[in-house]
Write a protein that holds these residues in place. Structure first.
Motif, PDB file in Angstrom:
ATOM      1  N   VAL A 139      35.799  44.937  36.925  1.00 51.44           N
ATOM      2  CA  VAL A 139      36.850  45.540  37.790  1.00 51.44           C
ATOM      3  C   VAL A 139      38.217  44.664  37.682  1.00 51.44           C
ATOM      4  N   TYR A 140      38.069  43.498  37.337  1.00 54.11           N
ATOM      5  CA  TYR A 140      39.604  42.905  36.774  1.00 54.11           C
ATOM      6  C   TYR A 140      40.387  43.666  36.019  1.00 54.11           C
ATOM      7  N   ALA A 141      39.645  44.026  34.785  1.00 53.25           N
ATOM      8  CA  ALA A 141      40.110  44.769  33.754  1.00 53.25           C
ATOM      9  C   ALA A 141      40.694  46.194  34.006  1.00 53.25           C
ATOM     10  N   VAL A 142      40.009  46.887  34.824  1.00 53.63           N
ATOM     11  CA  VAL A 142      40.437  48.366  35.148  1.00 53.63           C
ATOM     12  C   VAL A 142      41.499  48.238  36.287  1.00 53.63           C
ATOM     13  N   LEU A 143      41.419  47.023  37.085  1.00 53.70           N
ATOM     14  CA  LEU A 143      42.503  47.077  38.000  1.00 53.70           C
ATOM     15  C   LEU A 143      43.817  46.228  37.455  1.00 53.70           C
ATOM     16  N   ARG A 144      43.722  45.450  36.713  1.00 54.50           N
ATOM     17  CA  ARG A 144      44.974  44.473  36.060  1.00 54.50           C
ATOM     18  C   ARG A 144      46.199  45.515  35.450  1.00 54.50           C
ATOM     19  N   PRO A 145      45.985  46.482  35.032  1.00 53.30           N
ATOM     20  CA  PRO A 145      47.398  47.297  34.545  1.00 53.30           C
ATOM     21  C   PRO A 145      48.028  47.782  35.770  1.00 53.30           C
ATOM     22  N   TYR A 146      47.404  47.973  37.112  1.00 54.22           N
ATOM     23  CA  TYR A 146      48.002  48.517  38.081  1.00 54.22           C
ATOM     24  C   TYR A 146      48.384  47.444  39.383  1.00 54.22           C
ATOM     25  N   LEU A 147      48.228  46.194  39.141  1.00 50.77           N
ATOM     26  CA  LEU A 147      48.544  45.243  40.055  1.00 50.77           C
ATOM     27  C   LEU A 147      49.627  44.254  39.673  1.00 50.77           C
ATOM     28  N   THR A 148      50.524  43.846  40.662  1.00 48.25           N
ATOM     29  CA  THR A 148      51.312  42.708  40.237  1.00 48.25           C
ATOM     30  C   THR A 148      50.387  41.444  39.932  1.00 48.25           C
ATOM     31  N   ASP A 149      51.403  40.425  39.491  1.00 49.78           N
ATOM     32  CA  ASP A 149      50.616  39.108  39.449  1.00 49.78           C
ATOM     33  C   ASP A 149      50.355  38.560  40.846  1.00 49.78           C
ATOM     34  N   ILE A 150      50.984  38.626  41.780  1.00 47.75           N
ATOM     35  CA  ILE A 150      50.670  38.368  43.243  1.00 47.75           C
ATOM     36  C   ILE A 150      49.554  39.052  43.937  1.00 47.75           C
ATOM     37  N   GLU A 151      49.457  40.297  43.456  1.00 48.80           N
ATOM     38  CA  GLU A 151      48.116  41.282  43.801  1.00 48.80           C
ATOM     39  C   GLU A 151      46.967  40.682  43.262  1.00 48.80           C
ATOM     40  N   THR A 152      47.021  40.386  41.994  1.00 47.75           N
ATOM     41  CA  THR A 152      46.046  39.915  41.116  1.00 47.75           C
ATOM     42  C   THR A 152      45.325  38.411  41.743  1.00 47.75           C
ATOM     43  N   MET A 153      46.257  37.741  42.205  1.00 46.66           N
ATOM     44  CA  MET A 153      45.832  36.571  42.766  1.00 46.66           C
ATOM     45  C   MET A 153      45.214  36.606  44.123  1.00 46.66           C
ATOM     46  N   GLN A 154      45.687  37.565  44.953  1.00 42.36           N
ATOM     47  CA  GLN A 154      45.284  37.879  46.153  1.00 42.36           C
ATOM     48  C   GLN A 154      43.918  38.299  46.163  1.00 42.36           C
ATOM     49  N   ILE A 155      43.523  39.165  45.019  1.00 40.48           N
ATOM     50  CA  ILE A 155      41.906  39.582  44.918  1.00 40.48           C
ATOM     51  C   ILE A 155      41.168  38.628  44.252  1.00 40.48           C
ATOM     52  N   PHE A 156      41.629  38.289  42.953  1.00 44.18           N
ATOM     53  CA  PHE A 156      40.719  37.418  42.344  1.00 44.18           C
ATOM     54  C   PHE A 156      40.997  35.956  42.251  1.00 44.18           C
ATOM     55  N   TRP A 157      42.128  35.484  42.545  1.00 47.48           N
ATOM     56  CA  TRP A 157      42.594  34.155  42.688  1.00 47.48           C
ATOM     57  C   TRP A 157      42.599  33.329  41.150  1.00 47.48           C
ATOM     58  N   LYS A 158      42.698  34.183  40.166  1.00 42.03           N
ATOM     59  CA  LYS A 158      42.751  33.806  39.016  1.00 42.03           C
ATOM     60  C   LYS A 158      43.036  34.826  37.897  1.00 42.03           C
ATOM     61  N   GLU A 159      43.615  34.508  36.882  1.00 44.38           N
ATOM     62  CA  GLU A 159      44.128  35.334  35.814  1.00 44.38           C
ATOM     63  C   GLU A 159      43.046  35.134  34.877  1.00 44.38           C
ATOM     64  N   LEU A 160      42.136  36.137  34.971  1.00 45.86           N
ATOM     65  CA  LEU A 160      40.870  36.175  34.022  1.00 45.86           C
ATOM     66  C   LEU A 160      41.337  35.998  32.476  1.00 45.86           C
ATOM     67  N   TYR A 161      42.294  37.013  32.150  1.00 48.65           N
ATOM     68  CA  TYR A 161      42.849  37.060  30.735  1.00 48.65           C
ATOM     69  C   TYR A 161      43.104  35.621  30.154  1.00 48.65           C
TER      70      TYR A 161
END
Length: 526
Positions: free
Chosen positions: A408-430
C-alpha cells in the motif's frame, strides 16, 4: 492430536424475534461447535413479506460457508450434510470453492487434497428456490481500507445512496471511516464457538480463513432479510493474480515451481533446489515425474531441461494449478457465485465489485488525489483485524513491516507529498534497509509473491519507478530501497516498457466486470 473421520453439519435454527441464527457442527461424535450470527439492528428491520422458507434456503448456504472455520481444524475425507440435500451440481460448486479457498492452507501445511471435500447427503430434503421482489437499496461492506472508501465515495459522487455493512465488530478504524462518511452501518455480529480456540491450542490446524467469502453469504442473507438488491464489493482487477503456480501431477498432486517451500507429492517431498537437482538430465526427470506434463511457470526462476523445453504450449498450458490468497476476491469467484445465486437463491439480488475494472494502482491514485480526509484514519494492515485483538496498532494503525503495509505504501507513494506520507505511515518505508527482502518479494525478484492481499508485481515495478522519478525531480536523496530498485530492477526495462505498463495499469476494463448496466452507465471514474 486426536484424529477425526468425518465432519458433520447437523442443523441450524433462526429466531425471528431476536434475529439470531445458530449453526451446529461436529467432528464425529467427539467435538461439537455452535456458531452464532446476529442480524439484529437498531435501524434496519426485516422485510414485511418475510417468509421463513425462503430465508432457510439462504441460511442453508451460509451454513456451508461458515463451517470452513471449523473444518480446517482437521480436514476430513467426508463432509456430511445430515438434514438437507445437495444436488450433484451444488456438490461440484462447493467442492471447487473449498478447494480454491483452502489451496493456500493445504499448500502451507503440506496436505494432499486428493481425498478431501467429499460432500455426503444423509437426507433427501431439498430447499427449493422461491422467487421474490426486492427494492433497489445497496449494501456496501466497509472495511476501513482505501478500496471500500473509494467505492463509497464513487457511489456518493454519482448520487447513489447506500447502507454501510460491517461484519463482526466496528473497530476504531471502521468507526473513524464511518464518521468521515457520516453514515450509520448495519452491523452483523458473529460469535465463533470457543471450542475452536481450545483445539488450536492443542495443535490442530489454524490458518487464514477467506473472510470475504463468508461475508458474501452473510450479505446474501442480509439482502433478503432487509430487502436489499445490490451487494457491492470493492475487489479490484489485481485480485485475480495468483501467488504461486504448481505442476499438476495426476489428480491435484503437485510440485511448486515458484517457491522454496515444499508440498507432498506421490514420489516424495521436493523443494525448488532438489527439484532442480533432479532435473539435470531428462532421463532422470522422466523416471521420477513420468506422470507430469508441464512447463516452468515462473519467470523469476528458469531451469533448462530438454524434456521440459520440448513440450509445446498446448501440452502444458492447462497442467498447472494456481494458489491465490485472494481467490474469494477474484472475478472467477464472483462469476461462480453469481451463477449459484441465480440457480439457488434469487434472480433479483446482484453481487458484484464496483472496482473490478481497475488495477489497484489506479485505485490508489484516485484515493490519494481526491479523498485526503481519510488519510489519518484508514488502514490496510491486517494486524488490526485479528480475532481476539481488541486494540489497534500504536503507529497510526500500520505495522510498517508486513507485505500489505509495504504494498500500500508503494502504490500510494508516487502520489503523496512527504507530509502526507508521514500523516498515513509515520515513516518513510523506502529508507528502512530491513525491508529489502520484503520489497523484493513484492517485485517477485526474491521467492514468491507474499500470501497476502497484495497485487501484481507490475504495479510495484511501475510505482517504484514513479517514486524514483519523483525523488530525482525534486532533487532529494534517493532512499535505500529505491537505490536497490534502480540497480537491480529498473536496468532491465526501457522507457517503452514503462509506457506500455502505464497503459495496461491505468486502463478501465469495462468488459471484465459483473456491474449491472443500470449502474455501470452512471458511474464516472476519475
Amino acid at each position: 492430536m486426536q484424529k477425526f473421520e468425518k465432519f458433520y453439519f447437523n442443523s441450524f435454527e433462526f429466531d425471528k424475534k431476536t434475529l439470531l441464527a445458530k449453526f451446529f457442527y461436529r467432528f464425529d461424535d467427539k467435538e461439537n461447535f455452535t456458531e452464532e450470527i446476529d442480524f439484529s439492528s437498531d435501524f434496519l428491520h426485516i422485510r414485511d413479506d418475510f417468509q421463513q422458507e425462503i430465508f432457510d434456503n439462504f441460511l442453508f448456504s451460509l451454513s456451508i460457508a461458515l463451517w470452513i472455520s471449523y473444518y480446517k481444524l482437521y480436514p476430513t475425507r467426508e463432509l456430511v450434510v445430515k438434514s438437507w440435500f445437495l444436488t450433484e451440481e451444488d456438490k461440484q460448486f462447493w467442492h471447487k470453492f473449498y478447494l480454491n479457498w483452502l489451496w493456500e492452507f493445504l499448500y502451507k501445511n503440506k496436505i494432499n487434497p486428493n481425498w478431501l471435500f467429499n460432500f455426503v447427503n444423509e437426507s433427501d430434503k431439498k430447499y427449493e428456490k422461491i422467487e421474490f421482489k426486492t427494492s433497489d437499496k445497496i449494501f456496501l461492506p466497509i472495511w476501513g481500507w482505501k478500496d471500500s472508501i473509494v467505492s463509497a465515495e464513487l457511489l456518493k459522487r454519482n448520487s447513489y445512496t447506500y447502507t454501510p455493512f460491517v461484519f463482526g465488530k466496528i473497530d476504531t478504524i471502521k468507526l473513524n471511516c464511518l464518521k468521515v462518511t457520516s453514515q450509520e452501518a448495519f452491523l452483523v455480529k458473529r460469535k465463533l464457538d470457543e471450542n475452536i480456540f481450545r483445539l488450536n491450542e492443542l495443535w490442530y490446524y489454524n490458518w487464514h480463513v477467506p473472510i470475504t467469502w463468508i461475508i458474501s453469504f452473510v450479505l446474501l442473507c442480509s439482502a433478503y432479510l432487509c430487502d436489499y438488491r445490490y451487494l457491492i464489493l470493492s475487489n479490484e482487477k489485481s485480485a485475480n493474480i495468483w501467488n504461486v503456480k504448481m505442476w499438476k501431477c495426476g489428480n491435484y498432486e503437485s510440485i511448486s515451481l515458484t517457491t522454496n517451500s515444499v508440498i507432498p507429492v506421490k514420489t516424495g517431498i521436493y523443494s525448488k533446489e532438489n527439484l532442480l537437482e533432479n532435473t539435470k538430465d531428462s532421463k532422470n526427470f522422466k523416471s521420477k515425474f513420468s506422470h507430469c506434463h508441464s512447463e516452468l511457470v515462473s519467470e523469476s526462476w528458469k531451469c533448462k531441461n530438454p524434456f521440459i523445453d520440448s513440450l509445446s504450449s498446448k501440452e502444458w498450458q492447462n497442467k498447472f494449478l494456481e494458489v491465490n490468497h485472494q481467490y474469494s476476491k477474484s472475478l472467477e469467484f464472483e462469476q461462480d457465485l453469481d451463477t449459484f445465486i441465480k440457480r439457488n437463491l434469487s434472480n433479483e439480488i446482484k453481487y458484484f465489485s464496483l472496482l473490478r475494472w481497475m488495477y489497484e494502482i489506479k485505485i490508489a491514485e484516485i484515493f490519494s488525489k481526491i479523498w485526503k480526509d481519510y488519510f489519518g484514519v484508514f488502514s490496510s494492515c491486517n494486524k488490526n483485524f485479528k480475532i481476539n485483538k481488541d486494540h489497534v496498532l500504536p503507529t497510526k494503525y500500520w505495522c510498517n513491516s508486513c507485505p500489505k503495509c509495504a504494498f500500500v505504501y508503494a502504490v500510494l507513494r508516487p502520489y503523496l507529498t512527504d507530509i502526507e506520507t508521514m500523516q498515513i505511515f509515520w515513516k518513510e518505508l523506502y529508507e528502512n534497509k530491513d525491508l529489502e527482502n520484503l520489497f523484493k518479494e513484492l517485485l517477485w525478484v526474491k521467492w514468491i509473491k507474499p500470501f497476502e492481499c497484495v497485487w501484481e508485481e507490475d504495479e510495484v515495478v511501475y510505482a517504484m519507478n514513479e517514486a524514483l522519478a519523483k525523488f530525482k525531480k525534486e532533487k532529494k536523496d534517493i532512499p535505500y530501497i529505491l537505490e536497490i530498485f534502480e540497480k537491480e530492477v529498473k536496468k532491465n526495462y526501457d522507457e517503452v516498457f514503462f509506457l506500455n505498463l502505464k497503459n495496461k495499469l491505468f486502463t478501465v476494463y469495462n468488459q471484465e466486470t459483473l456491474i449491472p448496466e443500470e449502474i455501470k452507465t452512471k458511474i464516472l471514474i476519475w
